[in-house]
Design a protein around this motif. Structure first.
Motif, PDB file in Angstrom:
ATOM      1  N   GLY A 332       5.722  15.469  16.251  1.00 19.75           N
ATOM      2  CA  GLY A 332       6.978  14.030  15.035  1.00 19.75           C
ATOM      3  C   GLY A 332       5.921  12.446  15.979  1.00 19.75           C
ATOM      4  O   GLY A 332       5.828  12.019  15.551  1.00 19.75           O
ATOM      5  N   GLU A 556      -0.226  18.576  13.180  1.00 19.34           N
ATOM      6  CA  GLU A 556       0.430  17.458  12.590  1.00 19.34           C
ATOM      7  C   GLU A 556      -1.227  16.270  13.067  1.00 19.34           C
ATOM      8  O   GLU A 556      -1.149  15.092  13.097  1.00 19.34           O
ATOM      9  N   ALA A 577       2.533  15.526   6.790  1.00 24.21           N
ATOM     10  CA  ALA A 577       3.613  14.883   7.381  1.00 24.21           C
ATOM     11  C   ALA A 577       5.074  14.959   6.358  1.00 24.21           C
ATOM     12  O   ALA A 577       6.213  15.981   6.708  1.00 24.21           O
ATOM     13  N   ARG A 578       4.502  15.897   5.500  1.00 19.74           N
ATOM     14  CA  ARG A 578       6.176  16.099   4.402  1.00 19.74           C
ATOM     15  C   ARG A 578       6.067  17.618   4.452  1.00 19.74           C
ATOM     16  O   ARG A 578       7.676  18.123   5.028  1.00 19.74           O
ATOM     17  N   HIS A 581       7.521  17.869   8.075  1.00 22.55           N
ATOM     18  CA  HIS A 581       9.305  17.428   8.380  1.00 22.55           C
ATOM     19  C   HIS A 581      10.069  17.482   6.702  1.00 22.55           C
ATOM     20  O   HIS A 581      11.430  16.977   7.368  1.00 22.55           O
ATOM     21  N   GLU A 582       9.482  17.596   5.903  1.00 19.87           N
ATOM     22  CA  GLU A 582      10.841  17.667   5.304  1.00 19.87           C
ATOM     23  C   GLU A 582      10.666  19.077   4.115  1.00 19.87           C
ATOM     24  O   GLU A 582      11.351  19.525   3.089  1.00 19.87           O
ATOM     25  N   ARG A 589       9.586  26.261   7.977  1.00 19.09           N
ATOM     26  CA  ARG A 589      10.703  26.271   9.129  1.00 19.09           C
ATOM     27  C   ARG A 589      11.580  26.477  10.037  1.00 19.09           C
ATOM     28  O   ARG A 589      12.019  26.979  11.205  1.00 19.09           O
ATOM     29  N   ILE A 592       8.255  26.148  12.168  1.00 15.47           N
ATOM     30  CA  ILE A 592       8.878  24.665  12.842  1.00 15.47           C
ATOM     31  C   ILE A 592       9.733  25.223  13.896  1.00 15.47           C
ATOM     32  O   ILE A 592       9.759  24.545  15.159  1.00 15.47           O
TER      33      ILE A 592
END
Length: 644
Positions: A332, A556, A577-578, A581-582, A589, A592
């Motif tokens: 983050g 990151e 970033a995409r 985080h998206e 996932r 993460i």
């Protein structure tokens, strides 16, 4: 897997499947342990098992099978230490001093601190694995009530195994290269009292517990396993005989997030289910928060802060603990920016691809290709990260792009031309590689000066008179002092060795540098410095990076784009970033979600506190007694100043 088990003569065994031990050991209650998988210091305890005449006696009957889940409140502490100090031979001051700690059955203690803080020395002292001639003093040092303050090597030989198990950080040095995994584990179980019918099921149990297939991996030799797989074997060996205490020195530093979570789950389950105590030495504060009830912070060989993990991380009282929190990678935080003094005058990032691969396939003859259809493009001044679990194809992809391995199909181009059009030496100059293990990558007999001179000589860069000046420029570029020129790699700290490896890669002015887990074995402070160093070098030189890591927080910070691999295939790719985080991909996932994390409010508090104490906005890192650069308050300002 039976073919891999050692041929051992069974003596004094029980028809009911009880532990099989030599008769004298059964009579006197003497447990034996295996040292075959341990990386013992050359000057310390030997690697040979003691014979019957050299073993101490004890009245306690060995219990290698029974779990310790029924311990009574009257049972002694698993470990009790007070006033522990260690001074290495020839050292003017102690490496650690006044160490106090206590562990009850079922406790988990995390020890954190930067390189040279004394974490590993503490672990070695707790396991009796210190070099000969080391001075050890303690007011109290006991294991399950047994006094160890004056313990001899044979006492430690008896205790290691079912009493205390040690998981070393270096998996490569901790495994016997000429024994299969099943054979080595079988020996561990045999000498710890397991009967032959129990051995194969137990091997299958512990290998499965750490995510390895007993049939497939049990037959392999250490060199046939990945770094993460070798680390899991060491952990399987540690838990095999169900010890009372496990001391794990950075057990997950080489593992991806999902496998690390699995391994830590195994260790946590052992602690919860059998009341085994665990000492977890780690530089990952997220791991410490999630896995340890108690936290001990060390600096310069002393304890600076200790207490319940949640309380220490939520409200750190010591400035050093605050600095550790500030430097810890945190998902983050976003991409690192070049330091203000990096020296760049222009941006080197361009649309042109320097090195590209299309449809790369590599098949070693297994159930599936090691790499299956990889597309990748590296641009000048930009970084592409590759993440994925162990065995996903990350390193194989890097070796193919480097030219160290061939592709079965697909096309690899450098500046639009097939790499086959370039001579091997020319390609070797344009594309350089930084290994994960700097200790293994650097010749231990060469001095720093020779290590940096060799690539200049090999590629005929400069004259003999010019090269010493170029070597010093390289040291300056990675913030290493010129006084290190006459030292060998073993005389350098981990962070210094990795800086040296980067300097060697830069020596020939490459266009692409491939970095394979370059910071995974480094503590958070040194890790942050190396990452900032790489960002600054890229900004100044315009070199393209391919950065392989299992740590998503590191990716990151360093990568502009990321490729997620699973079973040799790309499951997702795009801007970092995409993707991080998206992402909607289940596998991404899962990676993460497996990342340990903690509330970063303490980090922000520490940053505010240090910023008010510091008037110099261009705060430079200062040298420590380890030779690495000490922590600075803000991870984005870690510039790695020159030091002695």
């Amino acid at each position: 897997m039976d073919d891999d088990l050692p041929r051992t003569r069974r003596r004094g065994g029980s028809a009911r499947g009880q532990p099989s031990l030599p008769r004298r050991q059964l009579r006197e209650g003497i447990p034996m342990i295996n040292t075959d998988l341990l990386a013992w210091p050359a000057a310390g305890a030997g690697t040979e098992l003691l014979d019957d005449a050299g073993l101490e006696t004890t009245e306690a009957q060995p219990t290698p099978i029974r779990a310790r889940s029924t311990l009574s409140p009257q049972d002694p502490e698993v470990l009790e230490v007070a006033g522990l100090s260690v001074t290495y031979p020839g050292a003017p001051t102690p490496a650690i001093a006044d160490i106090d700690l206590s562990l009850a059955p079922g406790d988990t203690l995390a020890i954190v601190g930067e390189s040279g803080s004394g974490k590993s020395t503490t672990a070695a002292a707790l396991t009796g694995l210190l070099p000969a001639g080391t001075k050890v003093h303690a007011h109290t040092h006991s294991h399950l009530g047994e006094d160890l303050t004056s313990a001899k090597p044979r006492t430690w030989q008896r205790i290691l195994g079912t009493g205390i198990a040690y998981v070393p950080q270096d998996a490569g040095a901790g495994l016997n290269p000429v024994r299969t995994i099943a054979s080595a584990l079988a020996e561990t179980l045999t000498v710890n009292g397991y009967a032959k019918p129990q051995i194969r099921p137990r091997i299958a149990e512990v290998l499965t517990a750490v995510g390895l297939d007993p049939q497939t991996h049990g037959r392999r030799y250490p060199h046939e396993l990945s770094g993460g797989q070798r680390q899991r074997v060491l952990i399987a060996n540690a838990i095999a005989a169900r010890p009372a205490l496990i001391i794990a020195d950075e057990p997950t530093s080489a593992l991806d997030a999902t496998v690390a979570k699995q391994v830590l789950d195994v260790l946590g389950g052992l602690v919860a289910g059998s009341q085994t105590a665990l000492v977890l030495i780690t530089h990952d504060l997220g791991v410490a928060k999630e896995r340890a009830a108690k936290l001990l912070v060390m600096q310069a060989g002393r304890i600076v802060e200790t207490g319940p993990t949640e309380a220490v991380l939520a409200d750190p009282q010591h400035a050093y603990t605050q600095s550790l929190l500030a430097a810890a990678p945190h998902l983050g935080w976003g991409r690192l920016r070049p330091s203000t003094d990096a020296g760049a005058t222009e941006t080197h990032t361009g649309a042109e691809a320097v090195l590209s691969g299309r449809g790369i396939v590599r098949n070693f003859g297994g159930d599936r290709p090691a790499v299956d259809g990889l597309d990748i493009s590296l641009r000048a001044g930009a970084t592409v990260g590759i993440v994925g679990e162990s065995g996903s194809g990350k390193t194989t992809s890097a070796r193919i792009l480097l030219g160290a391995d061939r592709a079965d199909s697909g096309e690899i181009t450098l500046h639009g031309k097939p790499v086959t059009d370039y001579g091997r030496k020319d390609l070797g100059r344009r594309i350089r590689y930084v290994h994960q293990d700097s200790s293994a990558a650097l010749d231990p007999h060469y001095t720093v000066e020779r290590i940096l001179t060799e690539p200049l000589r090999g590629h005929r860069i400069g004259t003999r008179a010019d090269r010493p000046g170029r070597v010093r420029e390289l040291l300056d570029s990675v913030a290493l002092d010129h006084s290190l020129l006459t030292r060998t790699p073993r005389e350098l700290s981990g962070g210094q060795r990795q800086r040296l490896a980067i300097a060697r890669a830069l020596a020939v002015d490459p266009e692409v540098i491939i970095l394979d887990e370059p910071v995974s074995a480094l503590d958070v402070g040194v890790q942050a410095q190396i990452l900032q160093l790489l960002v600054d070098l890229q900004d100044r030189l315009g070199v393209a990076y391919l950065f392989i890591s299992h740590d998503l927080a590191v990716i990151e910070q360093i990568a502009d784009e990321v490729i997620v691999m699973k079973d040799g295939r790309v499951v997702e790719s795009g801007p970092t970033a995409r993707v991080l985080h998206e992402s909607r991909d289940d596998y991404t996932r899962a990676l993460i979600d497996a990342v340990p994390c903690f509330d970063d409010s303490a980090v922000r508090t520490a940053e505010r506190a240090t910023s008010t104490e510091t008037t110099d906005t261009d705060l430079r890192a200062t040298s420590t007694d380890t030779g690495d650069v000490s922590l600075t308050p803000n991870p984005t300002e870690l510039t790695g100043a020159s030091h002695a």
